[in-house]
Design a protein around this motif. Structure first.
Motif, mmCIF file in Angstrom:
data_model
loop_
_atom_site.group_PDB
_atom_site.id
_atom_site.type_symbol
_atom_site.label_atom_id
_atom_site.label_comp_id
_atom_site.label_asym_id
_atom_site.label_seq_id
_atom_site.Cartn_x
_atom_site.Cartn_y
_atom_site.Cartn_z
ATOM 1 N N LEU A 1 -0.517 -3.908 -3.638
ATOM 2 C CA LEU A 1 -1.075 -5.249 -3.776
ATOM 3 C C LEU A 1 -2.264 -5.475 -2.843
ATOM 4 O O LEU A 1 -3.107 -6.320 -3.114
ATOM 5 C CB LEU A 1 0.013 -6.279 -3.461
ATOM 6 C CG LEU A 1 1.165 -6.323 -4.456
ATOM 7 C CD1 LEU A 1 2.281 -7.206 -3.909
ATOM 8 C CD2 LEU A 1 0.686 -6.856 -5.796
ATOM 9 N N GLY A 2 -2.328 -4.717 -1.734
ATOM 10 C CA GLY A 2 -3.454 -4.854 -0.815
ATOM 11 C C GLY A 2 -4.775 -4.516 -1.506
ATOM 12 O O GLY A 2 -5.737 -5.285 -1.445
ATOM 13 N N SER B 1 -1.037 5.037 0.565
ATOM 14 C CA SER B 1 -1.791 5.827 1.545
ATOM 15 C C SER B 1 -2.641 4.943 2.447
ATOM 16 O O SER B 1 -2.860 5.254 3.612
ATOM 17 C CB SER B 1 -2.674 6.838 0.820
ATOM 18 O OG SER B 1 -3.455 6.210 -0.181
ATOM 19 N N GLY B 2 -3.113 3.818 1.940
ATOM 20 C CA GLY B 2 -3.986 2.937 2.708
ATOM 21 C C GLY B 2 -4.814 2.101 1.749
ATOM 22 O O GLY B 2 -5.222 2.587 0.688
ATOM 23 N N ILE B 3 -5.057 0.858 2.125
ATOM 24 C CA ILE B 3 -5.720 -0.064 1.205
ATOM 25 C C ILE B 3 -7.129 0.421 0.842
ATOM 26 O O ILE B 3 -7.524 0.411 -0.327
ATOM 27 C CB ILE B 3 -5.765 -1.485 1.807
ATOM 28 C CG1 ILE B 3 -4.337 -2.054 1.912
ATOM 29 C CG2 ILE B 3 -6.646 -2.403 0.973
ATOM 30 C CD1 ILE B 3 -4.232 -3.363 2.674
ATOM 31 N N ILE B 4 -7.884 0.878 1.855
ATOM 32 C CA ILE B 4 -9.273 1.265 1.579
ATOM 33 C C ILE B 4 -9.317 2.500 0.679
ATOM 34 O O ILE B 4 -10.075 2.563 -0.292
ATOM 35 C CB ILE B 4 -10.041 1.496 2.898
ATOM 36 C CG1 ILE B 4 -10.185 0.151 3.650
ATOM 37 C CG2 ILE B 4 -11.410 2.113 2.637
ATOM 38 C CD1 ILE B 4 -10.833 0.245 5.022
ATOM 39 N N GLU B 5 -8.452 3.474 0.971
ATOM 40 C CA GLU B 5 -8.403 4.692 0.147
ATOM 41 C C GLU B 5 -8.043 4.366 -1.310
ATOM 42 O O GLU B 5 -8.637 4.896 -2.252
ATOM 43 C CB GLU B 5 -7.356 5.631 0.764
ATOM 44 C CG GLU B 5 -7.414 7.044 0.286
ATOM 45 C CD GLU B 5 -6.411 7.917 1.047
ATOM 46 O OE1 GLU B 5 -6.331 7.794 2.292
ATOM 47 O OE2 GLU B 5 -5.707 8.702 0.394
ATOM 48 N N LYS C 1 0.849 -1.198 0.000
ATOM 49 C CA LYS C 1 0.000 0.000 0.000
ATOM 50 C C LYS C 1 0.883 1.246 0.000
ATOM 51 O O LYS C 1 2.075 1.177 0.301
ATOM 52 C CB LYS C 1 -0.911 0.009 1.230
ATOM 53 C CG LYS C 1 -0.120 0.184 2.522
ATOM 54 C CD LYS C 1 -0.999 0.299 3.743
ATOM 55 C CE LYS C 1 -0.177 0.679 4.932
ATOM 56 N NZ LYS C 1 -0.471 -0.020 6.153
#
Lengths: 379, 131
Positions: A237-238, A32-36, A30
Protein backbone atom coordinates in the motif's frame (compact mmCIF):
# COMPACT_ATOMS: atom_id res chain seq x y z
CA UNK A 1 -11.46 -5.25 16.65
CA UNK A 2 -10.21 -8.20 14.63
CA UNK A 3 -8.59 -7.16 11.40
CA UNK A 4 -10.03 -8.54 8.18
CA UNK A 5 -7.72 -10.58 5.97
CA UNK A 6 -7.78 -11.01 2.21
CA UNK A 7 -7.43 -14.43 0.53
CA UNK A 8 -3.78 -13.47 -0.13
CA UNK A 9 -2.91 -12.89 3.55
CA UNK A 10 -0.87 -16.09 3.88
CA UNK A 11 1.09 -15.23 0.76
CA UNK A 12 1.93 -11.74 2.07
CA UNK A 13 3.00 -13.10 5.46
CA UNK A 14 5.18 -15.79 3.86
CA UNK A 15 6.89 -13.39 1.44
CA UNK A 16 8.11 -10.62 3.72
CA UNK A 17 5.09 -8.35 3.50
CA UNK A 18 5.14 -5.84 6.37
CA UNK A 19 1.51 -6.02 7.46
CA UNK A 20 -0.38 -3.01 8.82
CA UNK A 21 -3.93 -2.08 9.74
CA UNK A 22 -5.41 -0.25 6.76
CA UNK A 23 -8.98 0.77 7.56
CA UNK A 24 -9.61 -2.49 9.41
CA UNK A 25 -7.78 -4.68 6.89
CA UNK A 26 -4.47 -6.40 7.52
CA UNK A 27 -2.54 -5.58 4.35
CA UNK A 28 1.14 -5.23 3.37
CA UNK A 29 2.50 -1.67 3.37
CA UNK A 30 5.63 -2.95 1.61
CA UNK A 31 7.75 -6.00 0.83
CA UNK A 32 11.26 -4.97 -0.34
CA UNK A 33 10.77 -1.21 0.08
CA UNK A 34 8.37 1.46 -1.07
CA UNK A 35 10.78 3.21 -3.45
CA UNK A 36 11.93 -0.05 -5.06
CA UNK A 37 8.32 -1.17 -5.57
CA UNK A 38 7.30 2.27 -6.85
CA UNK A 39 10.09 2.26 -9.44
CA UNK A 40 9.25 -1.30 -10.51
CA UNK A 41 5.74 -0.10 -11.45
CA UNK A 42 7.07 3.00 -13.27
CA UNK A 43 9.68 0.97 -15.20
CA UNK A 44 8.24 -2.53 -15.62
CA UNK A 45 5.52 -4.18 -13.53
CA UNK A 46 4.06 -4.38 -10.04
CA UNK A 47 1.29 -6.44 -8.45
CA UNK A 48 -1.05 -5.17 -5.72
CA UNK A 49 -3.59 -7.00 -3.56
CA UNK A 50 -6.69 -4.79 -3.62
CA UNK A 51 -9.09 -7.44 -2.32
CA UNK A 52 -10.26 -5.07 0.41
CA UNK A 53 -12.12 -3.02 -2.19
CA UNK A 54 -15.88 -3.41 -2.38
CA UNK A 55 -18.01 -4.72 -5.24
CA UNK A 56 -21.68 -3.97 -5.85
CA UNK A 57 -23.69 -5.71 -8.55
CA UNK A 58 -26.50 -3.56 -10.00
CA UNK A 59 -28.79 -5.08 -12.61
CA UNK A 60 -32.25 -4.92 -14.08
CA UNK A 61 -34.21 -3.07 -16.78
CA UNK A 62 -34.03 0.22 -14.82
CA UNK A 63 -30.47 -0.23 -13.49
CA UNK A 64 -28.87 2.27 -15.90
CA UNK A 65 -31.54 4.89 -15.20
CA UNK A 66 -31.26 4.43 -11.43
CA UNK A 67 -27.47 4.65 -11.42
CA UNK A 68 -27.40 7.66 -13.72
CA UNK A 69 -29.59 9.46 -11.18
CA UNK A 70 -27.13 8.86 -8.31
CA UNK A 71 -23.73 9.04 -10.06
CA UNK A 72 -22.18 12.26 -11.41
CA UNK A 73 -20.62 10.96 -14.65
CA UNK A 74 -22.89 10.15 -17.61
CA UNK A 75 -23.68 6.45 -17.63
CA UNK A 76 -25.65 6.88 -20.87
CA UNK A 77 -22.27 7.37 -22.57
CA UNK A 78 -20.86 4.15 -21.12
CA UNK A 79 -20.80 1.33 -23.66
CA UNK A 80 -21.00 -2.33 -22.71
CA UNK A 81 -17.45 -3.54 -22.13
CA UNK A 82 -16.24 -0.22 -20.75
CA UNK A 83 -15.53 1.20 -17.30
CA UNK A 84 -16.13 4.74 -16.11
CA UNK A 85 -14.67 6.67 -13.18
CA UNK A 86 -17.54 8.39 -11.40
CA UNK A 87 -18.67 9.92 -8.09
CA UNK A 88 -21.52 9.10 -5.71
CA UNK A 89 -22.68 12.39 -4.15
CA UNK A 90 -25.05 13.39 -1.38
CA UNK A 91 -27.74 16.04 -1.88
CA UNK A 92 -25.32 18.83 -0.85
CA UNK A 93 -22.83 17.74 -3.53
CA UNK A 94 -20.48 16.23 -0.93
CA UNK A 95 -18.79 12.96 -1.84
CA UNK A 96 -20.18 9.68 -0.54
CA UNK A 97 -17.57 7.74 -2.56
CA UNK A 98 -15.55 7.73 -5.75
CA UNK A 99 -15.70 4.53 -7.77
CA UNK A 100 -15.42 2.71 -11.07
CA UNK A 101 -18.62 1.55 -12.79
CA UNK A 102 -18.12 -1.42 -15.17
CA UNK A 103 -20.83 -1.92 -17.78
CA UNK A 104 -20.98 -5.70 -18.09
CA UNK A 105 -24.20 -5.73 -20.15
CA UNK A 106 -26.94 -3.32 -21.22
CA UNK A 107 -28.69 -3.88 -17.89
CA UNK A 108 -25.76 -5.07 -15.77
CA UNK A 109 -23.22 -2.97 -13.87
CA UNK A 110 -20.44 -3.76 -11.42
CA UNK A 111 -19.40 -0.95 -9.08
CA UNK A 112 -15.88 -1.09 -7.60
CA UNK A 113 -15.97 0.97 -4.41
CA UNK A 114 -13.64 1.93 -1.55
CA UNK A 115 -13.25 -0.61 1.26
CA UNK A 116 -13.89 1.93 4.01
CA UNK A 117 -17.09 3.09 2.28
CA UNK A 118 -18.88 -0.21 1.63
CA UNK A 119 -21.43 0.24 4.43
CA UNK A 120 -21.95 3.95 3.72
CA UNK A 121 -22.37 3.36 -0.01
CA UNK A 122 -24.84 0.50 0.44
CA UNK A 123 -26.92 2.51 2.92
CA UNK A 124 -26.98 5.50 0.58
CA UNK A 125 -27.75 3.44 -2.56
CA UNK A 126 -30.53 1.55 -0.78
CA UNK A 127 -32.10 4.76 0.54
CA UNK A 128 -31.98 6.24 -2.97
CA UNK A 129 -33.44 3.08 -4.47
CA UNK A 130 -36.34 3.26 -1.99
CA UNK A 131 -37.24 6.63 -3.50
CA UNK A 132 -36.82 5.46 -7.10
CA UNK A 133 -40.17 4.92 -8.86
CA UNK A 134 -39.07 1.79 -10.79
CA UNK A 135 -37.26 0.22 -7.86
CA UNK A 136 -38.74 -3.20 -8.65
CA UNK A 137 -36.76 -3.16 -11.89
CA UNK A 138 -33.43 -2.76 -10.12
CA UNK A 139 -31.47 -5.36 -8.17
CA UNK A 140 -28.71 -4.12 -5.85
CA UNK A 141 -26.32 -6.69 -4.34
CA UNK A 142 -23.28 -6.14 -2.17
CA UNK A 143 -20.81 -8.84 -3.28
CA UNK A 144 -17.82 -7.40 -1.40
CA UNK A 145 -17.45 -10.45 0.82
CA UNK A 146 -17.39 -12.88 -2.11
CA UNK A 147 -15.02 -11.05 -4.45
CA UNK A 148 -11.30 -10.33 -4.30
CA UNK A 149 -9.19 -8.16 -6.58
CA UNK A 150 -5.65 -7.42 -7.68
CA UNK A 151 -4.01 -4.69 -9.73
CA UNK A 152 -1.30 -5.53 -12.26
CA UNK A 153 0.36 -2.23 -13.16
CA UNK A 154 3.27 -0.99 -15.24
CA UNK A 155 4.46 -0.52 -18.84
CA UNK A 156 5.48 -4.17 -19.25
CA UNK A 157 2.18 -5.71 -18.13
CA UNK A 158 0.43 -5.68 -21.52
CA UNK A 159 3.20 -7.96 -22.77
CA UNK A 160 2.29 -10.88 -20.51
CA UNK A 161 -1.24 -10.25 -19.17
CA UNK A 162 -2.87 -12.51 -21.77
CA UNK A 163 -1.26 -15.62 -20.28
CA UNK A 164 -3.04 -15.21 -16.92
CA UNK A 165 -6.52 -16.27 -18.01
CA UNK A 166 -7.40 -18.80 -20.68
CA UNK A 167 -9.80 -18.19 -23.52
CA UNK A 168 -11.50 -15.30 -25.23
CA UNK A 169 -13.43 -12.58 -23.45
CA UNK A 170 -17.13 -13.26 -22.89
CA UNK A 171 -18.21 -9.66 -23.58
CA UNK A 172 -16.46 -8.72 -26.83
CA UNK A 173 -14.19 -11.70 -27.46
CA UNK A 174 -11.07 -9.73 -26.54
CA UNK A 175 -7.85 -10.75 -24.88
CA UNK A 176 -6.92 -8.41 -21.99
CA UNK A 177 -4.06 -6.83 -23.98
CA UNK A 178 -6.59 -5.89 -26.71
CA UNK A 179 -8.69 -3.84 -24.28
CA UNK A 180 -8.70 -0.09 -24.74
CA UNK A 181 -8.00 2.17 -21.76
CA UNK A 182 -11.01 1.69 -19.43
CA UNK A 183 -12.12 -1.40 -21.39
CA UNK A 184 -13.62 -4.34 -19.45
CA UNK A 185 -13.82 -8.04 -20.27
CA UNK A 186 -15.02 -11.16 -18.50
CA UNK A 187 -13.36 -14.58 -18.63
CA UNK A 188 -14.71 -17.98 -17.65
CA UNK A 189 -12.84 -19.74 -14.84
CA UNK A 190 -14.67 -22.98 -14.14
CA UNK A 191 -18.26 -21.92 -13.67
CA UNK A 192 -17.24 -18.44 -12.46
CA UNK A 193 -16.46 -15.19 -14.21
CA UNK A 194 -13.35 -13.11 -13.64
CA UNK A 195 -13.50 -9.47 -14.74
CA UNK A 196 -10.50 -7.62 -16.13
CA UNK A 197 -10.45 -3.85 -16.64
CA UNK A 198 -7.67 -1.81 -18.25
CA UNK A 199 -7.70 0.61 -15.33
CA UNK A 200 -5.49 1.45 -12.38
CA UNK A 201 -4.44 3.84 -9.66
CA UNK A 202 -0.78 4.31 -10.51
CA UNK A 203 -0.62 6.49 -13.63
CA UNK A 204 0.79 3.59 -15.66
CA UNK A 205 -0.78 1.21 -18.14
CA UNK A 206 -2.22 -1.77 -16.34
CA UNK A 207 -5.06 -4.11 -15.53
CA UNK A 208 -7.32 -4.73 -12.55
CA UNK A 209 -8.71 -8.23 -11.94
CA UNK A 210 -11.94 -8.65 -9.98
CA UNK A 211 -12.61 -12.28 -9.19
CA UNK A 212 -14.55 -14.60 -6.93
CA UNK A 213 -12.26 -14.91 -3.89
CA UNK A 214 -11.46 -18.58 -4.52
CA UNK A 215 -9.52 -17.83 -7.73
CA UNK A 216 -7.50 -14.78 -6.73
CA UNK A 217 -4.46 -16.64 -5.35
CA UNK A 218 -4.09 -18.58 -8.64
CA UNK A 219 -4.22 -15.37 -10.67
CA UNK A 220 -1.74 -13.71 -8.28
CA UNK A 221 0.75 -16.56 -8.65
CA UNK A 222 0.26 -16.68 -12.41
CA UNK A 223 0.96 -12.94 -12.68
CA UNK A 224 4.20 -13.25 -10.70
CA UNK A 225 5.34 -16.17 -12.87
CA UNK A 226 4.40 -14.48 -16.16
CA UNK A 227 6.00 -11.18 -15.12
CA UNK A 228 9.17 -12.65 -13.67
CA UNK A 229 11.32 -12.01 -16.74
CA UNK A 230 10.04 -8.42 -16.84
CA UNK A 231 11.11 -7.84 -13.22
CA UNK A 232 7.64 -7.79 -11.65
CA UNK A 233 7.51 -7.04 -7.92
CA UNK A 234 4.72 -7.56 -5.40
CA UNK A 235 3.85 -4.09 -4.13
CA UNK A 236 2.32 -2.83 -0.91
CA UNK A 237 0.00 0.00 0.00
CA UNK A 238 2.98 2.33 0.49
CA UNK A 239 3.88 2.26 -3.19
CA UNK A 240 0.20 2.38 -4.13
CA UNK A 241 0.00 5.69 -2.25
CA UNK A 242 3.18 7.26 -3.72
CA UNK A 243 2.16 6.20 -7.24
CA UNK A 244 -1.37 7.60 -7.00
CA UNK A 245 -0.10 10.83 -5.41
CA UNK A 246 2.41 11.46 -8.21
CA UNK A 247 -0.53 11.06 -10.60
CA UNK A 248 -2.73 13.32 -8.38
CA UNK A 249 -5.46 10.70 -8.04
CA UNK A 250 -7.65 11.43 -4.99
CA UNK A 251 -7.97 9.09 -2.01
CA UNK A 252 -11.25 8.95 -0.14
CA UNK A 253 -10.84 10.28 3.40
CA UNK A 254 -8.00 12.54 2.23
CA UNK A 255 -9.06 14.58 -0.82
CA UNK A 256 -12.69 13.47 -0.70
CA UNK A 257 -15.29 13.26 2.07
CA UNK A 258 -18.97 13.98 2.63
CA UNK A 259 -18.22 17.70 3.08
CA UNK A 260 -16.05 17.99 -0.05
CA UNK A 261 -17.49 18.05 -3.56
CA UNK A 262 -15.81 16.46 -6.58
CA UNK A 263 -15.55 19.97 -8.08
CA UNK A 264 -13.52 21.15 -5.08
CA UNK A 265 -11.37 18.03 -5.39
CA UNK A 266 -10.59 18.92 -9.01
CA UNK A 267 -12.78 16.18 -10.51
CA UNK A 268 -15.11 18.46 -12.48
CA UNK A 269 -14.47 16.46 -15.66
CA UNK A 270 -16.38 13.54 -14.08
CA UNK A 271 -19.43 15.65 -13.16
CA UNK A 272 -21.81 15.96 -16.13
CA UNK A 273 -24.34 18.56 -15.00
CA UNK A 274 -25.96 18.70 -18.46
CA UNK A 275 -26.92 14.99 -18.50
CA UNK A 276 -30.23 15.42 -16.64
CA UNK A 277 -31.24 15.23 -12.99
CA UNK A 278 -28.99 13.44 -10.49
CA UNK A 279 -28.36 13.66 -6.75
CA UNK A 280 -26.28 16.75 -5.94
CA UNK A 281 -26.71 18.27 -9.42
CA UNK A 282 -27.88 21.73 -8.26
CA UNK A 283 -25.05 22.54 -5.80
CA UNK A 284 -22.47 21.00 -8.16
CA UNK A 285 -23.75 23.07 -11.11
CA UNK A 286 -23.59 26.21 -8.94
CA UNK A 287 -19.95 25.42 -8.06
CA UNK A 288 -19.11 24.85 -11.71
CA UNK A 289 -20.78 28.17 -12.63
CA UNK A 290 -18.44 30.18 -10.40
CA UNK A 291 -19.56 29.45 -6.88
CA UNK A 292 -16.42 27.56 -5.92
CA UNK A 293 -14.78 28.65 -2.64
CA UNK A 294 -11.78 26.34 -2.54
CA UNK A 295 -9.98 23.85 -4.72
CA UNK A 296 -7.56 20.96 -4.31
CA UNK A 297 -4.10 21.78 -5.67
CA UNK A 298 -0.73 20.07 -5.94
CA UNK A 299 2.31 21.54 -4.18
CA UNK A 300 5.98 20.68 -4.10
CA UNK A 301 8.68 21.44 -1.54
CA UNK A 302 11.38 23.54 -3.17
CA UNK A 303 14.36 22.59 -0.96
CA UNK A 304 15.58 19.88 1.38
CA UNK A 305 12.62 19.19 3.63
CA UNK A 306 10.83 16.36 5.38
CA UNK A 307 7.93 14.85 3.41
CA UNK A 308 4.62 16.62 4.00
CA UNK A 309 2.04 14.46 5.83
CA UNK A 310 -1.72 14.58 6.05
CA UNK A 311 -2.72 17.32 8.51
CA UNK A 312 0.50 19.40 8.23
CA UNK A 313 -0.23 23.12 8.15
CA UNK A 314 0.29 25.34 5.10
CA UNK A 315 0.70 29.12 5.21
CA UNK A 316 1.27 32.02 2.84
CA UNK A 317 5.01 32.77 3.36
CA UNK A 318 5.58 34.93 6.42
CA UNK A 319 1.93 34.96 7.44
CA UNK A 320 0.58 33.50 10.66
CA UNK A 321 -2.99 32.69 9.61
CA UNK A 322 -3.50 29.02 8.68
CA UNK A 323 -4.26 28.66 4.97
CA UNK A 324 -5.02 24.92 4.77
CA UNK A 325 -3.99 21.49 6.00
CA UNK A 326 -2.26 18.96 3.78
CA UNK A 327 -4.74 16.29 2.60
CA UNK A 328 -2.05 13.87 1.32
CA UNK A 329 1.72 14.07 1.16
CA UNK A 330 4.82 12.00 0.58
CA UNK A 331 8.34 12.01 -0.80
CA UNK A 332 8.04 11.52 -4.55
CA UNK A 333 10.37 8.72 -5.65
CA UNK A 334 10.26 10.03 -9.22
CA UNK A 335 11.02 13.68 -8.40
CA UNK A 336 13.07 13.12 -5.22
CA UNK A 337 11.11 15.94 -3.60
CA UNK A 338 8.34 16.32 -1.06
CA UNK A 339 4.94 16.56 -2.76
CA UNK A 340 1.38 16.92 -1.55
CA UNK A 341 -2.22 17.86 -2.16
CA UNK A 342 -4.23 20.46 -0.25
CA UNK A 343 -7.57 22.21 -0.65
CA UNK A 344 -6.75 25.95 -0.81
CA UNK A 345 -8.96 29.05 -0.90
CA UNK A 346 -9.56 29.92 -4.55
CA UNK A 347 -7.35 33.06 -4.38
CA UNK A 348 -4.29 30.89 -3.68
CA UNK A 349 -5.31 27.83 -5.72
CA UNK A 350 -3.13 28.49 -8.76
CA UNK A 351 0.27 27.26 -9.95
CA UNK A 352 3.10 29.54 -8.86
CA UNK A 353 1.57 30.45 -5.50
CA UNK A 354 4.35 30.27 -2.87
CA UNK A 355 3.54 28.45 0.38
CA UNK A 356 5.23 27.46 3.61
CA UNK A 357 4.83 24.01 5.14
CA UNK A 358 5.32 23.61 8.89
CA UNK A 359 6.92 20.40 10.17
CA UNK A 360 7.93 20.28 13.85
CA UNK A 361 7.89 24.09 14.19
CA UNK A 362 10.12 24.65 11.15
CA UNK A 363 8.83 26.41 8.03
CA UNK A 364 9.85 24.92 4.67
CA UNK A 365 9.23 26.73 1.35
CA UNK A 366 6.82 25.12 -1.14
CA UNK A 367 5.13 26.08 -4.38
CA UNK A 368 1.75 25.29 -5.94
CA UNK A 369 2.49 23.38 -9.17
CA UNK A 370 0.39 22.11 -12.11
CA UNK A 371 -1.23 18.66 -11.74
CA UNK A 372 -0.13 15.93 -12.10
CA UNK A 373 3.43 15.56 -10.75
CA UNK A 374 3.99 12.65 -13.09
CA UNK A 375 2.53 11.75 -16.48
CA UNK A 376 3.64 8.55 -18.18
CA UNK A 377 5.67 9.01 -21.36
CA UNK A 378 3.57 8.64 -24.50
CA UNK A 379 4.83 5.69 -26.54
CA UNK B 1 18.01 -11.80 6.22
CA UNK B 2 20.68 -11.55 8.86
CA UNK B 3 21.31 -8.20 10.44
CA UNK B 4 24.73 -6.70 11.21
CA UNK B 5 25.54 -6.15 14.90
CA UNK B 6 29.24 -5.14 15.21
CA UNK B 7 30.84 -6.53 18.36
CA UNK B 8 32.78 -3.36 19.25
CA UNK B 9 29.71 -1.13 19.67
CA UNK B 10 27.23 -0.49 22.49
CA UNK B 11 23.47 -0.51 21.90
CA UNK B 12 20.23 0.91 23.27
CA UNK B 13 17.10 -1.26 23.17
CA UNK B 14 15.53 1.55 21.08
CA UNK B 15 17.95 0.59 18.23
CA UNK B 16 20.65 3.26 18.50
CA UNK B 17 24.35 2.34 18.57
CA UNK B 18 27.19 4.15 20.30
CA UNK B 19 30.93 3.98 19.60
CA UNK B 20 32.89 5.36 22.56
CA UNK B 21 36.37 6.75 21.93
CA UNK B 22 37.96 8.45 24.94
CA UNK B 23 34.77 10.06 26.19
CA UNK B 24 33.55 11.28 22.77
CA UNK B 25 30.94 8.91 21.34
CA UNK B 26 29.58 8.57 17.81
CA UNK B 27 25.86 7.73 17.62
CA UNK B 28 23.74 6.21 14.86
CA UNK B 29 20.91 3.73 14.32
CA UNK B 30 21.36 0.01 13.89
CA UNK B 31 21.20 -2.08 10.74
CA UNK B 32 18.06 -3.68 12.14
CA UNK B 33 16.46 -0.23 12.57
CA UNK B 34 17.35 1.02 9.09
CA UNK B 35 16.03 -2.19 7.60
CA UNK B 36 12.73 -1.85 9.43
CA UNK B 37 12.41 1.80 8.33
CA UNK B 38 13.74 1.39 4.75
CA UNK B 39 13.77 4.27 2.28
CA UNK B 40 15.04 6.95 4.67
CA UNK B 41 14.39 10.28 2.94
CA UNK B 42 15.05 12.88 5.65
CA UNK B 43 16.99 13.08 8.91
CA UNK B 44 16.57 15.87 11.45
CA UNK B 45 19.59 16.12 13.77
CA UNK B 46 20.10 17.86 17.13
CA UNK B 47 21.94 21.18 17.28
CA UNK B 48 25.62 21.22 18.28
CA UNK B 49 25.86 22.22 21.93
CA UNK B 50 22.57 20.61 22.94
CA UNK B 51 22.79 18.71 26.23
CA UNK B 52 20.88 15.46 26.05
CA UNK B 53 19.66 13.06 28.71
CA UNK B 54 19.73 9.32 28.11
CA UNK B 55 16.49 8.28 26.43
CA UNK B 56 15.66 11.82 25.31
CA UNK B 57 14.17 12.24 21.85
CA UNK B 58 17.02 13.85 19.89
CA UNK B 59 16.52 13.25 16.17
CA UNK B 60 13.82 12.31 13.68
CA UNK B 61 14.12 9.89 10.79
CA UNK B 62 11.55 10.14 8.02
CA UNK B 63 10.90 7.26 5.67
CA UNK B 64 8.52 7.58 2.71
CA UNK B 65 5.64 6.47 4.88
CA UNK B 66 6.32 7.73 8.40
CA UNK B 67 8.41 9.77 10.85
CA UNK B 68 10.23 8.02 13.72
CA UNK B 69 11.84 9.52 16.81
CA UNK B 70 15.44 8.60 17.63
CA UNK B 71 16.39 8.50 21.32
CA UNK B 72 19.75 9.48 22.73
CA UNK B 73 21.47 6.29 23.99
CA UNK B 74 23.44 8.08 26.73
CA UNK B 75 23.68 11.45 28.48
CA UNK B 76 26.04 14.08 27.11
CA UNK B 77 26.54 17.14 24.92
CA UNK B 78 26.34 17.15 21.12
CA UNK B 79 29.70 18.26 19.67
CA UNK B 80 29.28 17.46 15.95
CA UNK B 81 26.54 16.32 13.54
CA UNK B 82 26.94 14.41 10.28
CA UNK B 83 26.67 17.07 7.54
CA UNK B 84 26.27 14.45 4.76
CA UNK B 85 22.84 13.28 5.92
CA UNK B 86 21.14 16.51 4.80
CA UNK B 87 22.18 15.86 1.22
CA UNK B 88 22.10 12.07 1.27
CA UNK B 89 19.84 10.57 3.95
CA UNK B 90 20.06 7.17 2.23
CA UNK B 91 23.55 6.82 3.78
CA UNK B 92 21.70 5.60 6.87
CA UNK B 93 20.30 2.70 4.83
CA UNK B 94 23.49 1.97 2.94
CA UNK B 95 26.08 2.29 5.71
CA UNK B 96 24.36 2.55 9.12
CA UNK B 97 27.55 1.98 11.16
CA UNK B 98 29.81 4.10 8.94
CA UNK B 99 28.93 7.04 6.68
CA UNK B 100 25.37 7.00 8.06
CA UNK B 101 26.36 8.13 11.59
CA UNK B 102 24.10 10.80 13.17
CA UNK B 103 26.12 12.85 15.67
CA UNK B 104 29.05 12.84 18.11
CA UNK B 105 28.64 13.64 21.78
CA UNK B 106 30.87 14.24 24.78
CA UNK B 107 29.60 11.69 27.26
CA UNK B 108 28.69 12.55 30.84
CA UNK B 109 30.68 10.51 33.38
CA UNK B 110 29.61 6.86 33.38
CA UNK B 111 26.90 7.65 30.82
CA UNK B 112 27.32 4.54 28.66
CA UNK B 113 27.41 2.03 31.49
CA UNK B 114 23.83 0.77 31.15
CA UNK B 115 23.94 0.08 27.41
CA UNK B 116 23.77 -3.39 25.88
CA UNK B 117 26.67 -5.17 24.27
CA UNK B 118 26.25 -6.81 20.86
CA UNK B 119 25.08 -10.11 22.34
CA UNK B 120 22.54 -8.32 24.54
CA UNK B 121 21.18 -6.31 21.62
CA UNK B 122 21.02 -9.38 19.40
CA UNK B 123 18.95 -11.09 22.07
CA UNK B 124 16.75 -7.99 22.46
CA UNK B 125 15.75 -8.01 18.79
CA UNK B 126 15.42 -11.78 18.67
CA UNK B 127 18.08 -11.99 15.97
CA UNK B 128 19.73 -15.30 15.18
CA UNK B 129 22.76 -13.62 13.68
CA UNK B 130 26.13 -13.63 15.38
CA UNK B 131 27.62 -10.49 16.85
Amino acid sequence: MTLQRTPLYDWHAAHGGQLIDFGGWELPVKYSGIIEEHLAVRRAAGLFDISHMGEVWVSGPAAARFLNGVLTNDLARLDVGMAQYTILCNTQGGTVDDLYAYRIGEETFFLIINAARIDADMAWLESQLDQFADRRQVSLKNLSGEYAALALQGPATAGFVDSLLPGQGLIAGLKPSALRKNGVEAYAVGTDKVFVARTGYTGEDGFEFVSPATHIADIWEAALRAGQSSGIKPCGLGARDTLRLESCYPLYGHELDEQTSPIEAGLGAFVKCEKGPFVGAAPLAAQKAGGLQRKSVAFQLTGKAPPPRMGCELFIPGESQLLANVSSGTMSPTLGAGIGLACLPLAQAHAGQPLELIVRQTRYPALVVPKPFYRRPTP
Amino acid sequence: MSTQIPAELLYAPTHEWLRNAAGVATVGITDHAQHELTDIVFVELPKVGRVLAAGESCAVVESVKSASDIYCPAAGEVVEVNPSLAENPALVNNDPYGAGWFFKMRLAAGAASSLLDAAGYSKAIGSGSKA
